[in-house]
Design a protein around this motif. Sequence first.
Motif, PDB file in Angstrom:
ATOM      1  N   VAL A   1       0.835  -1.204   0.000  1.00 27.90           N
ATOM      2  CA  VAL A   1       0.000   0.000   0.000  1.00 27.90           C
ATOM      3  C   VAL A   1       0.873   1.258   0.000  1.00 27.90           C
ATOM      4  O   VAL A   1       0.591   2.230  -0.719  1.00 27.90           O
ATOM      5  N   SER A   2       1.949   1.237   0.771  1.00 28.93           N
ATOM      6  CA  SER A   2       2.834   2.397   0.841  1.00 28.93           C
ATOM      7  C   SER A   2       3.511   2.661  -0.492  1.00 28.93           C
ATOM      8  O   SER A   2       3.672   3.823  -0.903  1.00 28.93           O
ATOM      9  N   VAL A   3       3.928   1.591  -1.185  1.00 30.24           N
ATOM     10  CA  VAL A   3       4.555   1.757  -2.492  1.00 30.24           C
ATOM     11  C   VAL A   3       3.573   2.372  -3.481  1.00 30.24           C
ATOM     12  O   VAL A   3       3.933   3.269  -4.258  1.00 30.24           O
ATOM     13  N   VAL A   4       2.333   1.908  -3.456  1.00 31.57           N
ATOM     14  CA  VAL A   4       1.315   2.476  -4.346  1.00 31.57           C
ATOM     15  C   VAL A   4       1.112   3.960  -4.045  1.00 31.57           C
ATOM     16  O   VAL A   4       1.068   4.803  -4.954  1.00 31.57           O
ATOM     17  N   VAL A   5       0.988   4.306  -2.761  1.00 28.82           N
ATOM     18  CA  VAL A   5       0.809   5.704  -2.375  1.00 28.82           C
ATOM     19  C   VAL A   5       2.007   6.545  -2.821  1.00 28.82           C
ATOM     20  O   VAL A   5       1.853   7.661  -3.338  1.00 28.82           O
ATOM     21  N   LEU A   6       3.206   5.994  -2.639  1.00 26.54           N
ATOM     22  CA  LEU A   6       4.412   6.725  -3.008  1.00 26.54           C
ATOM     23  C   LEU A   6       4.475   6.966  -4.508  1.00 26.54           C
ATOM     24  O   LEU A   6       4.846   8.056  -4.964  1.00 26.54           O
ATOM     25  N   VAL A   7       4.110   5.952  -5.300  1.00 29.18           N
ATOM     26  CA  VAL A   7       4.118   6.103  -6.750  1.00 29.18           C
ATOM     27  C   VAL A   7       3.109   7.158  -7.188  1.00 29.18           C
ATOM     28  O   VAL A   7       3.399   8.020  -8.030  1.00 29.18           O
TER      29      VAL A   7
END
Length: 275
Positions: A256-262
């Motif tokens: 989820v964090s990677v998606v938010v960061l992208v």
Amino acid sequence: MTTRGWHADVPLLTAYLAGSLDAVGGASVEQHLVRCADCRAAIADIVRAPVLKRAWAGVRDTVESPALPLAVRLARRCGVSEPVAVLLAATTSLRTAWLASAFVALGFATAAVLLGGADLLAPFLLVAPMVPVLGVAAAYGPHTDPLESLVGTTPYGRSRLILVRTLAVLVSVLPVTALLGLLLPGPLWLTAGWLGPALALVPVLLALSSFVGPRTGSAVVAIAWSGVVLLSLRVVPATWPVEATQQLVYLALALVSVVVLVVRTHRDRMIGATL
């Protein structure tokens, strides 16, 4: 020696160039050459042009290109390009003082577990996953980055800089932490169980920092993880924070964090392109 009525002959100049004169003789010839244009012209004829050219080239290279710092040289030997190596060398959390303090904290945490037994895993589980998080938090940020003005005025993207420095922090910290994990008493899987939260908390921090900044983000992550470890001491086994079920939670948080960061990175690029 004076410049009146005396000049250094060819054998003396040759011996001076060869370094075969004693200290007094060499110093005398050198002082004479400073004041005597005729002897300087004579010694120029003795010195071979290629040798003189190489000597001046060495002087010029030393003046114009001073020796790179140790951190940059080590990174270059590992195959890292010079621009990336320079950016890594300026990273606060890759400096000797920060790394030493991190490893000392890990060492004390490991010693506390060894002295207390497998039932007292809290010190290691509290410190080990937080070391890379705090290292990443210190690795970038407009108020702490000595290269902030360079990053802001060159094509080297901030997202790439953050990624490179994050990987560098993980590479520098995780191997030592993994070796200390091998000393932990208890089941064998425990030696790698802490990696789940350690690797998950980093993208959580990066995603959170895109909203509130690295300092506030690292404080929130540290408080949240400390709460997980300390509160678990009262009602569940000491290994609960790193057991299999919790590892799935960490994996979900990381994704989820990677998606938010992208999404945030793409949004920032779009905003930057419109300005």
